[in-house]
Design a protein around this motif. Structure first.
Motif, mmCIF file in Angstrom:
data_model
loop_
_atom_site.group_PDB
_atom_site.id
_atom_site.type_symbol
_atom_site.label_atom_id
_atom_site.label_comp_id
_atom_site.label_asym_id
_atom_site.label_seq_id
_atom_site.Cartn_x
_atom_site.Cartn_y
_atom_site.Cartn_z
ATOM 1 N N TYR A 35 140.621 -121.323 13.676
ATOM 2 C CA TYR A 35 140.292 -122.727 13.499
ATOM 3 C C TYR A 35 140.874 -123.486 14.684
ATOM 4 C CZ TYR A 35 139.860 -121.364 8.563
ATOM 5 O OH TYR A 35 139.516 -120.753 7.397
ATOM 6 N N LEU A 36 140.121 -124.445 15.222
ATOM 7 C CA LEU A 36 140.675 -125.368 16.202
ATOM 8 C C LEU A 36 141.296 -126.489 15.393
ATOM 9 C CD1 LEU A 36 141.073 -126.396 19.116
ATOM 10 C CD2 LEU A 36 138.866 -127.545 18.891
ATOM 11 N N VAL A 37 142.585 -126.722 15.573
ATOM 12 C CA VAL A 37 143.303 -127.728 14.793
ATOM 13 C C VAL A 37 143.593 -128.942 15.673
ATOM 14 C CG1 VAL A 37 145.338 -128.211 13.388
ATOM 15 C CG2 VAL A 37 144.406 -125.888 13.461
ATOM 16 N N GLY A 68 131.739 -121.547 18.504
ATOM 17 C CA GLY A 68 131.465 -121.156 17.125
ATOM 18 C C GLY A 68 132.692 -121.187 16.239
ATOM 19 N N VAL A 69 133.594 -122.158 16.484
ATOM 20 C CA VAL A 69 134.868 -122.234 15.779
ATOM 21 C C VAL A 69 134.931 -123.512 14.935
ATOM 22 C CG1 VAL A 69 137.373 -122.376 16.097
ATOM 23 C CG2 VAL A 69 136.002 -120.984 17.635
ATOM 24 N N PRO A 70 135.370 -123.431 13.684
ATOM 25 C CA PRO A 70 135.541 -124.632 12.871
ATOM 26 C C PRO A 70 136.706 -125.484 13.389
ATOM 27 C CG PRO A 70 135.709 -122.634 11.529
ATOM 28 C CD PRO A 70 135.678 -122.210 12.953
ATOM 29 N N VAL A 71 136.647 -126.780 13.102
ATOM 30 C CA VAL A 71 137.721 -127.707 13.475
ATOM 31 C C VAL A 71 138.366 -128.206 12.189
ATOM 32 C CG1 VAL A 71 138.321 -129.827 14.706
ATOM 33 C CG2 VAL A 71 136.359 -128.461 15.461
ATOM 34 N N MET A 111 140.945 -131.665 6.093
ATOM 35 C CA MET A 111 139.514 -131.763 6.381
ATOM 36 C C MET A 111 139.103 -130.624 7.304
ATOM 37 S SD MET A 111 138.931 -135.868 6.870
ATOM 38 C CE MET A 111 137.191 -135.876 6.363
ATOM 39 N N VAL A 112 137.849 -130.200 7.169
ATOM 40 C CA VAL A 112 137.334 -129.099 7.973
ATOM 41 C C VAL A 112 135.887 -129.407 8.372
ATOM 42 C CG1 VAL A 112 136.601 -127.759 5.948
ATOM 43 C CG2 VAL A 112 137.095 -126.587 8.084
ATOM 44 N N ARG A 116 128.482 -126.081 14.706
ATOM 45 C CA ARG A 116 127.039 -126.303 14.718
ATOM 46 C C ARG A 116 126.497 -125.883 16.065
ATOM 47 N NH1 ARG A 116 127.310 -132.562 12.780
ATOM 48 N NH2 ARG A 116 128.162 -132.171 10.732
ATOM 49 N N GLY A 117 125.199 -125.788 16.159
ATOM 50 C CA GLY A 117 124.576 -125.582 17.452
ATOM 51 C C GLY A 117 124.337 -124.129 17.797
ATOM 52 N N PRO A 118 123.970 -123.887 19.069
ATOM 53 C CA PRO A 118 123.542 -122.560 19.519
ATOM 54 C C PRO A 118 124.574 -121.466 19.314
ATOM 55 C CG PRO A 118 123.163 -124.200 21.226
ATOM 56 C CD PRO A 118 123.905 -124.867 20.114
ATOM 57 N N ALA A 119 125.826 -121.729 19.619
ATOM 58 C CA ALA A 119 126.838 -120.675 19.482
ATOM 59 C C ALA A 119 127.018 -120.294 18.024
ATOM 60 C CB ALA A 119 128.169 -121.120 20.072
ATOM 61 N N ALA A 120 127.046 -121.294 17.164
ATOM 62 C CA ALA A 120 127.235 -121.021 15.747
ATOM 63 C C ALA A 120 126.058 -120.259 15.165
ATOM 64 C CB ALA A 120 127.444 -122.325 14.981
#
Length: 161
Positions: A35-37, A68-71, A111-112, A116-120
């Motif tokens: 996760y990117l925090v 492709g990393v969640p925040v 919150m998370v 989105r987008g091409p990488a995801a």
């Protein structure tokens, strides 16, 4: 070792944002998952209301989407912001309440946001959107490890990967 494991891209992103927006201070990091925090961001009071926070969040979410990393983040009033207003602000970027907070393997922030987008969608990580959406919208009582027997009856089981 992939760059998401080293944390260097998160540090470089923070430096890039701060150099492009003098006065803005922030701290980014990577957590297991990955996760990117966003630990904290500070836009000077004199610069608020000028779209700087929006541009900063657009850059952070774009970089996470690219990988492709969640925040994850937790709005707070620590630096003079209104937590309710910040909650509304972050929701504009696709953040949702993290109902799995504190669960085994879950992000620790309140919150998370799924990538989105091409990488995801294009590199086998498209499962993040579906899975994070389920995790965020369904209270999690227990989390089971992959390939173990399901949790006892009447308990929501979410499998990790």
């Amino acid at each position: 070792m992939p760059d998401w494991q080293t944390g260097t891209w998160a540090d470089a992103l923070a430096e890039e944002i701060q150099s492009g927006h003098p006065g803005v201070r922030l701290q980014l990091g990577l957590d297991r998952g990955p996760y990117l925090v966003l630990f904290w961001v500070l836009v000077p009071e004199s610069e608020r209301g000028k779209g700087i926070g929006t541009r900063v969040m657009e850059r952070i979410t774009a970089a996470a989407d690219l990988r492709g990393v969640p925040v994850t983040l937790s709005p707070s009033g620590t630096f003079g912001g209104d937590p309710d207003r910040l909650d509304t602000f972050y929701r504009r970027f696709g953040f949702v309440t993290n109902a799995s907070r504190g669960g085994f393997g879950a992000a620790g922030e309140s919150m998370v946001r799924a990538p989105r987008g091409p990488a995801a969608a294009g590199d086998g990580r498209d499962q993040w959107s579906d899975r994070l959406g389920r995790w965020a919208s369904t209270p999690l009582r227990y989390r089971c490890e992959r390939f173990l027997r399901p949790c006892s009856k009447n308990v929501t089981a979410v499998w990790t990967v």
